[in-house]
Design a protein around this motif. Sequence first.
Motif, PDB file in Angstrom:
ATOM      1  N   PHE A 367      -3.249 -16.830  -2.504  1.00  0.00           N
ATOM      2  CA  PHE A 367      -1.842 -16.471  -2.675  1.00  0.00           C
ATOM      3  C   PHE A 367      -1.592 -15.024  -2.260  1.00  0.00           C
ATOM      4  CE2 PHE A 367       1.740 -15.197  -5.590  1.00  0.00           C
ATOM      5  CZ  PHE A 367       2.716 -15.942  -4.943  1.00  0.00           C
ATOM      6  N   ILE A 368      -2.529 -14.140  -2.576  1.00  0.00           N
ATOM      7  CA  ILE A 368      -2.366 -12.723  -2.235  1.00  0.00           C
ATOM      8  C   ILE A 368      -2.533 -12.498  -0.735  1.00  0.00           C
ATOM      9  CG2 ILE A 368      -3.286 -10.396  -2.570  1.00  0.00           C
ATOM     10  CD1 ILE A 368      -4.190 -11.344  -5.376  1.00  0.00           C
ATOM     11  N   VAL A 369      -3.599 -13.055  -0.158  1.00  0.00           N
ATOM     12  CA  VAL A 369      -3.890 -12.772   1.255  1.00  0.00           C
ATOM     13  C   VAL A 369      -2.930 -13.473   2.203  1.00  0.00           C
ATOM     14  CG1 VAL A 369      -5.508 -14.665   1.793  1.00  0.00           C
ATOM     15  CG2 VAL A 369      -5.854 -12.393   2.815  1.00  0.00           C
ATOM     16  N   LEU A 370      -2.276 -14.565   1.734  1.00  0.00           N
ATOM     17  CA  LEU A 370      -1.367 -15.311   2.610  1.00  0.00           C
ATOM     18  C   LEU A 370       0.107 -15.026   2.346  1.00  0.00           C
ATOM     19  CD1 LEU A 370      -3.191 -18.764   2.717  1.00  0.00           C
ATOM     20  CD2 LEU A 370      -3.262 -16.924   4.411  1.00  0.00           C
ATOM     21  N   THR A 371       0.399 -14.211   1.330  1.00  0.00           N
ATOM     22  CA  THR A 371       1.791 -13.818   1.068  1.00  0.00           C
ATOM     23  C   THR A 371       1.954 -12.304   0.990  1.00  0.00           C
ATOM     24  OG1 THR A 371       1.569 -13.888  -1.353  1.00  0.00           O
ATOM     25  CG2 THR A 371       2.201 -15.938  -0.234  1.00  0.00           C
ATOM     26  N   GLY A 372       0.853 -11.578   0.789  1.00  0.00           N
ATOM     27  CA  GLY A 372       0.937 -10.129   0.674  1.00  0.00           C
ATOM     28  C   GLY A 372       1.430  -9.668  -0.684  1.00  0.00           C
ATOM     29  N   MET A 373       1.416 -10.545  -1.684  1.00  0.00           N
ATOM     30  CA  MET A 373       1.902 -10.156  -3.011  1.00  0.00           C
ATOM     31  C   MET A 373       1.046  -9.053  -3.619  1.00  0.00           C
ATOM     32  SD  MET A 373       4.671 -11.285  -4.138  1.00  0.00           S
ATOM     33  CE  MET A 373       4.353 -10.512  -5.724  1.00  0.00           C
ATOM     34  N   GLN A 473      -4.785  -6.168   3.913  1.00  0.00           N
ATOM     35  CA  GLN A 473      -5.147  -6.989   5.060  1.00  0.00           C
ATOM     36  C   GLN A 473      -3.943  -7.776   5.571  1.00  0.00           C
ATOM     37  OE1 GLN A 473      -8.138  -7.070   6.729  1.00  0.00           O
ATOM     38  NE2 GLN A 473      -6.878  -8.236   8.167  1.00  0.00           N
ATOM     39  N   PHE A 474      -3.115  -8.263   4.650  1.00  0.00           N
ATOM     40  CA  PHE A 474      -1.909  -8.987   5.034  1.00  0.00           C
ATOM     41  C   PHE A 474      -0.993  -8.083   5.868  1.00  0.00           C
ATOM     42  CE2 PHE A 474       2.516 -10.169   4.309  1.00  0.00           C
ATOM     43  CZ  PHE A 474       2.510 -11.520   4.600  1.00  0.00           C
ATOM     44  N   ALA A 475      -0.800  -6.847   5.415  1.00  0.00           N
ATOM     45  CA  ALA A 475       0.061  -5.906   6.132  1.00  0.00           C
ATOM     46  C   ALA A 475      -0.497  -5.598   7.514  1.00  0.00           C
ATOM     47  CB  ALA A 475       0.222  -4.623   5.324  1.00  0.00           C
ATOM     48  N   GLN A 476      -1.810  -5.375   7.589  1.00  0.00           N
ATOM     49  CA  GLN A 476      -2.424  -5.054   8.885  1.00  0.00           C
ATOM     50  C   GLN A 476      -2.324  -6.241   9.834  1.00  0.00           C
ATOM     51  OE1 GLN A 476      -3.282  -2.180   9.748  1.00  0.00           O
ATOM     52  NE2 GLN A 476      -4.611  -2.350  11.526  1.00  0.00           N
ATOM     53  N   SER A 477      -2.456  -7.443   9.308  1.00  0.00           N
ATOM     54  CA  SER A 477      -2.323  -8.637  10.153  1.00  0.00           C
ATOM     55  C   SER A 477      -0.910  -8.737  10.711  1.00  0.00           C
ATOM     56  CB  SER A 477      -2.661  -9.895   9.342  1.00  0.00           C
ATOM     57  OG  SER A 477      -3.995  -9.868   8.899  1.00  0.00           O
ATOM     58  N   ALA A 478       0.085  -8.391   9.888  1.00  0.00           N
ATOM     59  CA  ALA A 478       1.477  -8.440  10.342  1.00  0.00           C
ATOM     60  C   ALA A 478       1.740  -7.414  11.443  1.00  0.00           C
ATOM     61  CB  ALA A 478       2.421  -8.211   9.164  1.00  0.00           C
ATOM     62  N   VAL A 479       1.158  -6.230  11.292  1.00  0.00           N
ATOM     63  CA  VAL A 479       1.377  -5.160  12.277  1.00  0.00           C
ATOM     64  C   VAL A 479       0.679  -5.462  13.598  1.00  0.00           C
ATOM     65  CG1 VAL A 479       0.929  -2.721  12.771  1.00  0.00           C
ATOM     66  CG2 VAL A 479       1.712  -3.401  10.512  1.00  0.00           C
ATOM     67  N   THR A 480      -0.497  -6.089  13.519  1.00  0.00           N
ATOM     68  CA  THR A 480      -1.296  -6.308  14.733  1.00  0.00           C
ATOM     69  C   THR A 480      -1.076  -7.686  15.342  1.00  0.00           C
ATOM     70  OG1 THR A 480      -3.163  -7.040  13.355  1.00  0.00           O
ATOM     71  CG2 THR A 480      -3.093  -4.709  13.981  1.00  0.00           C
ATOM     72  N   SER A 481      -0.228  -8.511  14.732  1.00  0.00           N
ATOM     73  CA  SER A 481       0.034  -9.845  15.276  1.00  0.00           C
ATOM     74  C   SER A 481       0.671  -9.723  16.663  1.00  0.00           C
ATOM     75  CB  SER A 481       0.957 -10.627  14.339  1.00  0.00           C
ATOM     76  OG  SER A 481       1.244 -11.906  14.866  1.00  0.00           O
ATOM     77  N   ILE A 482       0.127 -10.406  17.638  1.00  0.00           N
ATOM     78  CA  ILE A 482       0.604 -10.302  19.022  1.00  0.00           C
ATOM     79  C   ILE A 482       1.437 -11.512  19.418  1.00  0.00           C
ATOM     80  CG2 ILE A 482      -0.110 -10.135  21.437  1.00  0.00           C
ATOM     81  CD1 ILE A 482      -2.600  -8.655  20.493  1.00  0.00           C
ATOM     82  N   ILE A 483       0.904 -12.696  19.166  1.00  0.00           N
ATOM     83  CA  ILE A 483       1.622 -13.911  19.571  1.00  0.00           C
ATOM     84  C   ILE A 483       2.910 -14.058  18.772  1.00  0.00           C
ATOM     85  CG2 ILE A 483       1.498 -16.425  19.712  1.00  0.00           C
ATOM     86  CD1 ILE A 483      -1.500 -16.163  20.121  1.00  0.00           C
ATOM     87  N   HIS A 484       2.809 -13.891  17.448  1.00  0.00           N
ATOM     88  CA  HIS A 484       3.983 -13.972  16.589  1.00  0.00           C
ATOM     89  C   HIS A 484       4.327 -12.556  16.117  1.00  0.00           C
ATOM     90  CE1 HIS A 484       3.292 -18.229  16.761  1.00  0.00           C
ATOM     91  NE2 HIS A 484       2.099 -18.102  16.222  1.00  0.00           N
ATOM     92  N   LYS A 485       4.818 -11.741  17.047  1.00  0.00           N
ATOM     93  CA  LYS A 485       5.089 -10.331  16.769  1.00  0.00           C
ATOM     94  C   LYS A 485       6.297 -10.185  15.861  1.00  0.00           C
ATOM     95  CE  LYS A 485       5.375  -5.859  19.073  1.00  0.00           C
ATOM     96  NZ  LYS A 485       4.243  -5.350  18.302  1.00  0.00           N
ATOM     97  N   LEU A 486       6.161  -9.351  14.840  1.00  0.00           N
ATOM     98  CA  LEU A 486       7.226  -9.133  13.866  1.00  0.00           C
ATOM     99  C   LEU A 486       7.823  -7.751  14.046  1.00  0.00           C
ATOM    100  CD1 LEU A 486       5.503 -10.548  10.646  1.00  0.00           C
ATOM    101  CD2 LEU A 486       7.026 -11.751  12.211  1.00  0.00           C
ATOM    102  N   THR A 487       9.103  -7.622  13.697  1.00  0.00           N
ATOM    103  CA  THR A 487       9.744  -6.309  13.712  1.00  0.00           C
ATOM    104  C   THR A 487       9.334  -5.542  12.462  1.00  0.00           C
ATOM    105  OG1 THR A 487      11.700  -7.068  12.515  1.00  0.00           O
ATOM    106  CG2 THR A 487      11.727  -7.287  14.919  1.00  0.00           C
ATOM    107  N   THR A 488       9.583  -4.245  12.469  1.00  0.00           N
ATOM    108  CA  THR A 488       9.248  -3.419  11.310  1.00  0.00           C
ATOM    109  C   THR A 488      10.012  -3.886  10.078  1.00  0.00           C
ATOM    110  OG1 THR A 488       8.884  -1.551  12.801  1.00  0.00           O
ATOM    111  CG2 THR A 488       9.177  -1.044  10.471  1.00  0.00           C
ATOM    112  N   HIS A 489      11.265  -4.279  10.251  1.00  0.00           N
ATOM    113  CA  HIS A 489      12.060  -4.758   9.119  1.00  0.00           C
ATOM    114  C   HIS A 489      11.484  -6.051   8.554  1.00  0.00           C
ATOM    115  CE1 HIS A 489      15.407  -5.824   6.569  1.00  0.00           C
ATOM    116  NE2 HIS A 489      15.568  -6.950   7.229  1.00  0.00           N
ATOM    117  N   GLN A 490      11.044  -6.955   9.407  1.00  0.00           N
ATOM    118  CA  GLN A 490      10.458  -8.204   8.936  1.00  0.00           C
ATOM    119  C   GLN A 490       9.175  -7.950   8.144  1.00  0.00           C
ATOM    120  OE1 GLN A 490      10.203 -10.139  12.777  1.00  0.00           O
ATOM    121  NE2 GLN A 490      11.882 -11.535  12.287  1.00  0.00           N
ATOM    122  N   ILE A 491       8.372  -7.016   8.616  1.00  0.00           N
ATOM    123  CA  ILE A 491       7.131  -6.679   7.904  1.00  0.00           C
ATOM    124  C   ILE A 491       7.458  -6.082   6.547  1.00  0.00           C
ATOM    125  CG2 ILE A 491       5.072  -5.226   7.944  1.00  0.00           C
ATOM    126  CD1 ILE A 491       5.132  -5.485  11.015  1.00  0.00           C
TER     127      ILE A 491
END
Length: 536
Positions: A367-373, A473-491
Motif C-alpha cells: 500500500f505504501i510503495v504503490l500509493t506513496g502514503m 521510492q514512490f516519489a522517485q519513480s514518479a519523477v523518473t517515469s519516462i513512458i508515463h511522464k507526470l507533471t510536477t503538479h500530478q506528482i
Amino acid sequence: MGKLQANAKSNRIKNSGGVMPDRLSTNTALMKMFYQAQKQSHDTNTGKLLVVLMYLWLTQQLDDFLLRASEKPITVDDIPDCHKVKNSDACEAHRFKNQKFEDGKSWTYYARATITQSGDKKFEWQPIPNCIIHIFKPFVSNHSYNVSWLTAAEKQQLLNLLMAKWRKPAEIEHFPAIRKQLFFKYITRCIRTDNQLSSLTKSLLLPADIQHHRHAAVYQQKNSEHVRTELFHAQDRYLSRLFNHANSLGVSKLLTLTFSSSSAVSNATLPSISLLNDNAKRNIPANITSSKVGVSFHSKWVGEDLEKYADESVVFGSKRLIPESEIVAIFRHIHDEITSSKPDHKATQADLIHYHNLCANHIALLFIVLTGMRPTHAISINKQSHYDYRRTTVSDKGFQREIRICDYLRQQILHYISLQQQLNSKLNLVNDLPWAWSLYDANNQAIAISAKSLRQFLHQRANGIVPYVLRHQFAQSAVTSIIHKLTTHQIDRLMGHAEYGEHLGSDHVFPASMKQQDLFLDSLPARYGLKELKYV
C-alpha cells in the motif's frame, strides 16, 4: 472574496501548473530596457551593458535589486566583474567559458552557484540557453581571458540603467507593461509555475520562503547532470515563449544589441545582433542536442598534455533513497517467505495467525510503495471509505484526500480479504476494527497495524530499511517515469503535497490527467518486479 478563498486562490496561482507571466507586458518591459540603454549610452557599448544585464536577469540576481537599493545605496562595486576564463580554470562566480567538443563545435557556459547537501556553496558550469547562444558565444569569444567585460564607467552606466525610469519607445506606446521589479523576477515567477520543472530543481533555484511545496524536494534525488539538463531546457522555454511572441509583433529592431567599433577586443568587432535572430547559424554541438547536455567538462594538464575530464557530480535531495534493485529484492524476499509459509491442513492456530500477520504486513508495505502514503498517517484503508477498493479517502495531515489504487494492489487486497474471511471462519475470530487489514495478537485479538510494528517487521527482513523509504521510492519513480511522464503538479497530488485550497481540486473534470496517473500507477508493479500472490 473572503480571506480563505483569497488564500486558496493565491496557493493555486503559485502552484506548478499555474499561469505563466503575461508575454505582451513582459516583452514591453524588455523593449523598454533596450530602449533605455540606447537612450542613455550613445557613446558607449550598449551591447556590452545589455549582455551583462541579461546574464543578471537570467540568473535571478536582479530579483530583489530595487528592494536592496531602497535599503542601502548600491554602487558600482555591487556590479559583478564578468569575465572569460580558460577550460582549465576553476568554476567561480561570474565566470564564462567556451567549451569545445569532439565534433569541433563549441558552446558557452556560465558559473552557477548552488548549495550542496552539506550546506557548502559550490559553483557549477551551466550551458547558456539555446535561444540566446547566438549572442553569448560570439561575445565571449571576442574577449580576452580574465579581463572584466565592463570598466568602472560602464558599470556606472549599467547601474544608472537599472535605477532609471524606463520609458516606452513610440512604436509600442499603446502596449501594456509590467512594473520593473516584476520584470526582474520574470525567471523566478516562471520557475514557480513551471509544470515540467521538478520540485527538487525548483528548491535549488528558489529561496526557501517562496517555495510552494517546501517538503516535496526531500523525496526526490538528482545529480548535477540531471539538474543542469532540467535548468537548460527550462531557461530556454522561459525565453523562447517571450521571443516567439515578440517575433509575431514585428519588433526585432527594438530588441537589437549594438556593439561599438571603438571597444573592439582582439582586433575584432561584433555586428549588431538581434535578440530575435531565429535564423542565426548556431552550430549546435551533438552534446547539446542529446542527453549529454547536462554533462560538464574541464581541462587539466597531465604532464605536457591538456586532457578533458567530466566535472564531479553532486547528489541533491533525498538521503533515504536506496537503489531500486534493493526494493525489488525486499519484496521478492517477502514473496518467497509467504509462499514457503503457506499453512497446510495440519497447521496449528499459531501457524495460521503467523501466516495471516505476514500477509497483512505485506499488504501494508504494498500500500505504501504503490500509493506513496505516509506510513505514519495511513497504513490501512477504512472499511467504510473506499469504492470497491479502486479508490479510497484517507486522513492525511488533517485533510481528507483521495488515493487511487492500481489494479495489482486491488487484486492483492481482495486476496487478503479472502484470507481474512477464511481465518475468521476457521478460528471463530471477531474483528471489529474499522481497518481493511490488521493483525492478531497472541490472544487472538485484532489489533491495528502501527507505524512501529510495521517498522519492526521490515527491519527484521531488511536491516536498516524503514517503511518511509518506500514513500521516497514512490516519489522517485514518479519523477523518473519516462513512458508515463507526470507533471510536477500530478506528482505533488499523488504525494499529498498541497496547501489550503488545493486538496479538493477538479481533477475529475480532466479525465486525461487522471488516466495518465492511473497508467503510471499501473506500471509500478512491473517496475518493482511484483507478481500476483494468492494468499489462500
